[in-house]
Design a protein around this motif. Structure first.
Motif, PDB file in Angstrom:
ATOM      1  N   THR A 107      -5.896  10.956  -1.375  1.00 29.38           N
ATOM      2  CA  THR A 107      -5.224  11.822  -0.854  1.00 29.38           C
ATOM      3  C   THR A 107      -6.331  12.920  -0.364  1.00 29.38           C
ATOM      4  OG1 THR A 107      -5.261  13.091  -2.949  1.00 29.38           O
ATOM      5  CG2 THR A 107      -3.285  11.997  -2.350  1.00 29.38           C
ATOM      6  N   ALA A 132       1.956  10.762  -8.418  1.00 32.89           N
ATOM      7  CA  ALA A 132       2.555  10.469  -7.036  1.00 32.89           C
ATOM      8  C   ALA A 132       4.197  10.607  -7.375  1.00 32.89           C
ATOM      9  CB  ALA A 132       2.571   9.089  -6.789  1.00 32.89           C
ATOM     10  N   THR A 133       4.814  11.137  -6.171  1.00 34.29           N
ATOM     11  CA  THR A 133       6.104  11.461  -6.264  1.00 34.29           C
ATOM     12  C   THR A 133       6.963  10.315  -5.704  1.00 34.29           C
ATOM     13  OG1 THR A 133       5.912  13.706  -5.659  1.00 34.29           O
ATOM     14  CG2 THR A 133       7.892  13.036  -5.486  1.00 34.29           C
ATOM     15  N   ILE A 134       8.087   9.816  -6.320  1.00 36.61           N
ATOM     16  CA  ILE A 134       9.013   8.653  -5.975  1.00 36.61           C
ATOM     17  C   ILE A 134       9.887   9.063  -5.035  1.00 36.61           C
ATOM     18  CG2 ILE A 134      10.781   7.146  -6.591  1.00 36.61           C
ATOM     19  CD1 ILE A 134       9.482   7.050  -9.579  1.00 36.61           C
ATOM     20  N   VAL A 135      10.007   8.487  -3.778  1.00 39.37           N
ATOM     21  CA  VAL A 135      10.617   8.871  -2.721  1.00 39.37           C
ATOM     22  C   VAL A 135      12.061   7.848  -2.622  1.00 39.37           C
ATOM     23  CG1 VAL A 135       9.003   9.946  -1.350  1.00 39.37           C
ATOM     24  CG2 VAL A 135       9.468   7.566  -0.984  1.00 39.37           C
ATOM     25  N   GLU A 136      11.799   6.950  -3.372  1.00 42.89           N
ATOM     26  CA  GLU A 136      13.083   5.855  -3.300  1.00 42.89           C
ATOM     27  C   GLU A 136      13.107   5.132  -4.501  1.00 42.89           C
ATOM     28  OE1 GLU A 136      14.013   1.865  -0.861  1.00 42.89           O
ATOM     29  OE2 GLU A 136      13.354   3.760   0.371  1.00 42.89           O
ATOM     30  N   LEU A 155       6.793   4.859  -3.708  1.00 45.83           N
ATOM     31  CA  LEU A 155       5.988   6.287  -3.692  1.00 45.83           C
ATOM     32  C   LEU A 155       5.690   6.960  -2.434  1.00 45.83           C
ATOM     33  CD1 LEU A 155       3.275   5.145  -6.172  1.00 45.83           C
ATOM     34  CD2 LEU A 155       5.253   6.295  -6.683  1.00 45.83           C
ATOM     35  N   GLU A 156       5.643   8.191  -2.243  1.00 46.48           N
ATOM     36  CA  GLU A 156       5.271   8.929  -1.152  1.00 46.48           C
ATOM     37  C   GLU A 156       4.288   8.080  -0.193  1.00 46.48           C
ATOM     38  OE1 GLU A 156       3.943  12.579  -2.672  1.00 46.48           O
ATOM     39  OE2 GLU A 156       2.677  11.661  -3.866  1.00 46.48           O
ATOM     40  N   ASN A 157       3.383   7.515  -0.811  1.00 48.71           N
ATOM     41  CA  ASN A 157       2.442   6.704   0.036  1.00 48.71           C
ATOM     42  C   ASN A 157       2.727   5.409   0.638  1.00 48.71           C
ATOM     43  OD1 ASN A 157       2.176   5.364  -2.235  1.00 48.71           O
ATOM     44  ND2 ASN A 157       0.141   6.128  -2.827  1.00 48.71           N
ATOM     45  N   SER A 169      14.576   9.240  -7.894  1.00 52.71           N
ATOM     46  CA  SER A 169      14.003   9.753  -6.741  1.00 52.71           C
ATOM     47  C   SER A 169      13.721  11.143  -6.885  1.00 52.71           C
ATOM     48  CB  SER A 169      14.721   9.502  -5.555  1.00 52.71           C
ATOM     49  OG  SER A 169      14.272   9.828  -4.333  1.00 52.71           O
ATOM     50  N   GLY A 170      12.323  11.564  -6.419  1.00 49.28           N
ATOM     51  CA  GLY A 170      11.726  12.973  -6.661  1.00 49.28           C
ATOM     52  C   GLY A 170      11.230  13.383  -7.824  1.00 49.28           C
ATOM     53  N   ARG A 172       8.032  12.962 -10.284  1.00 49.88           N
ATOM     54  CA  ARG A 172       6.384  12.755 -10.229  1.00 49.88           C
ATOM     55  C   ARG A 172       6.065  12.080 -11.491  1.00 49.88           C
ATOM     56  NH1 ARG A 172       3.277  14.537  -6.675  1.00 49.88           N
ATOM     57  NH2 ARG A 172       1.567  14.862  -7.779  1.00 49.88           N
TER      58      ARG A 172
END
Length: 187
Positions: A107, A132-136, A155-157, A169-170, A172
């Motif tokens: 990052t 990291a943040t979970i997006v799905e 994850l967001e990446n 989801s969402g 951290r």
């Protein structure tokens, strides 16, 4: 510095066949017949070749001493990564494949350590764990929480990891960079 074949760990830089190699994966094996050995997957840091070697406990290898210097990751450009020396603010450009799969966790502004051999950077060490943040994340199946099962999450990446069923989801989380495994929730 000489180390035993069973003391080799991922990330070690060792000498093998007059070259400098970085240890990627290790597997300790105890066959039913014969002595135990360490199966070591290595990558040559000069030309990028990969090899697998077996080391028994009686074998010794030369662990290479590297100079370590602190750098800060600035940004990625095509297949290159730009780092800044924290002492004199000089910038250095390195190929993305030097980091391998761990590059996904970089990052902007992240502090890293560059390992230098004869003043030439040959390895980049990230922090072992990052947030990291979970997006799905998949939905929880009723009754699945009774056993110690895991579900896939992105994850967001873009990295996929397995997380416990209660993670949504969402959320951290803390992730191990090199194993790509869930460590815990950010408190």
């Amino acid at each position: 510095m000489k180390i035993s074949g069973v003391d080799i760990r991922p990330g070690n830089i060792i000498e093998y066949e007059t070259g400098i190699w970085k240890v990627g994966k290790i597997q300790h094996t105890q066959p039913g017949k014969g002595g135990a050995y360490m199966q070591v997957e290595m990558k040559n840091l000069v030309d990028g070749r990969k090899t697998n070697v077996r080391y028994r406990s009686a074998d010794t290898v030369e662990k290479v001493h590297l100079d370590t210097k602190d750098f800060q990751f600035l940004y990625a450009e095509d297949d290159s990564l730009i780092f800044m020396d924290k002492d004199n603010y000089e910038q250095i450009t390195l190929p993305k494949d030097l980091l391998g799969d761990a590059a996904a966790f970089l990052t902007d502004g992240m502090d890293v350590s560059l390992e230098l051999y004869d003043e030439k950077p040959i390895s980049v060490a990230l922090p072992s764990q990052v947030e990291a943040t979970i997006v799905e994340a998949d939905a929880v199946v009723k009754g699945q929480t009774a056993s110690s099962s895991y579900k896939p999450a992105v994850l967001e990446n873009g990295v996929r990891v397995m997380v416990p069923p209660h993670i949504e989801s969402g959320t951290r989380i803390v992730v191990d960079v090199y194993d790509r495994t869930y460590v815990g929730k950010v408190s």
